[in-house]
Scaffold this active site. Structure first.
Site, PDB file in Angstrom:
ATOM      1  N   LYS A   1       0.829  -1.201   0.000  1.00  0.00           N
ATOM      2  CA  LYS A   1       0.000   0.000   0.000  1.00  0.00           C
ATOM      3  C   LYS A   1       0.869   1.259   0.000  1.00  0.00           C
ATOM      4  CE  LYS A   1      -4.227  -1.640   0.036  1.00  0.00           C
ATOM      5  NZ  LYS A   1      -5.011  -1.770   1.266  1.00  0.00           N
TER       6      LYS A   1
ATOM      7  N   LYS B   1      -9.291 -14.239 -11.880  1.00  0.00           N
ATOM      8  CA  LYS B   1     -10.515 -14.446 -11.115  1.00  0.00           C
ATOM      9  C   LYS B   1     -11.450 -13.259 -11.292  1.00  0.00           C
ATOM     10  CE  LYS B   1      -8.823 -12.461  -6.765  1.00  0.00           C
ATOM     11  NZ  LYS B   1      -8.651 -12.689  -5.311  1.00  0.00           N
TER      12      LYS B   1
ATOM     13  N   LYS C   1     -13.942  -6.852  -8.733  1.00  0.00           N
ATOM     14  CA  LYS C   1     -14.666  -5.588  -8.916  1.00  0.00           C
ATOM     15  C   LYS C   1     -13.921  -4.661  -9.859  1.00  0.00           C
ATOM     16  CE  LYS C   1     -16.933  -5.557  -4.373  1.00  0.00           C
ATOM     17  NZ  LYS C   1     -16.331  -6.763  -3.783  1.00  0.00           N
TER      18      LYS C   1
END
Length: 329
Positions: free
Chosen positions: A111, A194, A197
């Site tokens: 992050k 996979k 979103k």
């Protein structure tokens, strides 16, 4: 009976990958375990979500999990920020969480690399808050994905350290909840990977039939088999995996046979898949719409969940305060 805890990120609408990857198993799990499910709105603050959207996202996730089968009478379903005891336990646990180990977590480093302008303290102490989420209910099992395994290991470390420092085996050491072969990974419509979103390759539980048909008909396939019994290509196999999840067992078997014979017609296959997805998602979509309009019921669900979660959390805080020597005069 095991005490199981799982967090739900309020990141918008859920797709079929979410349903088969976790929700379906949560629905089964609540029948045989003491389950706590919470919507992790505190955790989402590390990325500074738009305040105008946060509450709506919480509501979307609450409604869709209820529509998919979570039962607030069988499990405890609550919103993370409704339980201030979590913030206190996170603070108390942070007194024995060290800077070096927090900086070494893979999620923090990733992050910090992706959002260098927003490397905040909440991001650094994310594993401590996650540990508080688990330990506040003294959970023994936690379903975790690959990206959360290190955080669960840190929770185990924090619990062990607390027990050792204060000379009492107070916190159980949580173990990962393994769904085993029941955990189905649903691929996306883009031919690889996979369903997700952000990838734009998913079918959402709230999608209308026309949207589903359009998405499925544009799904990636291949140019077709050229030899008998040739291996099924990855894009076509992905569609067959999705078909196996939503269709009757003979449907994917039929199209595998057609592929093997070099007689498969992808248009027919996609039309069948689209109709099967629509049949599967329609009851959930209708329930989502009904629940979304029933704010009185939703308020009752979160109020009851908060009360049930508080009963457990308040006892944990009292015990932790006692063990750490924090006493009232």
């Amino acid at each position: 009976m095991q005490t199981v805890l799982s967090g739900i990120r309020p990141t918008g609408n859920l797709h079929l990958g979410n349903y088969f990857g976790a929700i379906k198993n949560f629905v089964k799990m609540q029948n045989d375990n003491n389950c706590y499910f919470f919507i992790a709105d505190y955790h989402s603050l590390t990325t500074h979500p738009n305040p105008k959207h946060l509450h709506g996202n919480v509501k979307h996730v609450l409604v869709e999990y209820l529509a998919a089968g979570l039962d607030p009478e069988k499990s405890t379903l609550y919103i993370q920020s409704d339980l201030p005891e979590l913030a206190e336990l996170s603070l108390l646990l942070s007194m024995h969480a060290y800077l070096g180990e927090l900086e070494r977590t893979a999620s923090f480093k990733e992050k910090a690399r992706k959002q260098p302008e927003n490397v905040n303290a909440g991001l650094l102490t994310y594993p401590v808050l996650m540990a508080a989420d688990i330990l506040i209910h003294r959970a023994t099992k936690v379903p975790v994905g690959k990206d959360q395994e290190q955080h669960l290991e840190m929770t185990r470390k924090f619990a062990t350290r607390f027990n050792r420092i204060y000379g009492e085996e107070y916190f159980p050491i949580p173990e990962p909840f393994n769904f085993g072969e029941e955990l189905v990974k649903i691929p996306g419509l883009d031919g690889s990977g996979k369903m997700g979103k952000s990838e734009g390759n998913g079918i959402f539980l709230i999608d209308e039939p026309s949207v589903i048909r359009k998405k499925v008909m544009s799904a990636v396939t291949d140019s077709g088999p050229t030899e008998l019994d040739s291996p099924v290509s990855e894009p076509v196999n992905n569609l067959l995996i999705l078909m196996a999840a939503v269709s009757s067992p003979d449907t994917p078997a039929y199209f595998r046979e057609q592929y093997s014979k070099c007689t498969i017609r992808y248009g027919d296959m996609k039309k069948q898949l689209a109709e099967d997805i629509i049949a599967f998602t329609t009851p959930i979509r209708e329930q989502i719409k009904e629940l979304s309009a029933n704010n009185d019921y939703l308020r009752k669900v979160v109020a009851v969940g908060k009360e049930k979660a508080y009963a457990n959390a308040s006892k944990t805080i009292r015990d932790v305060r006692r063990l750490m020597g924090i006493k009232a005069f």
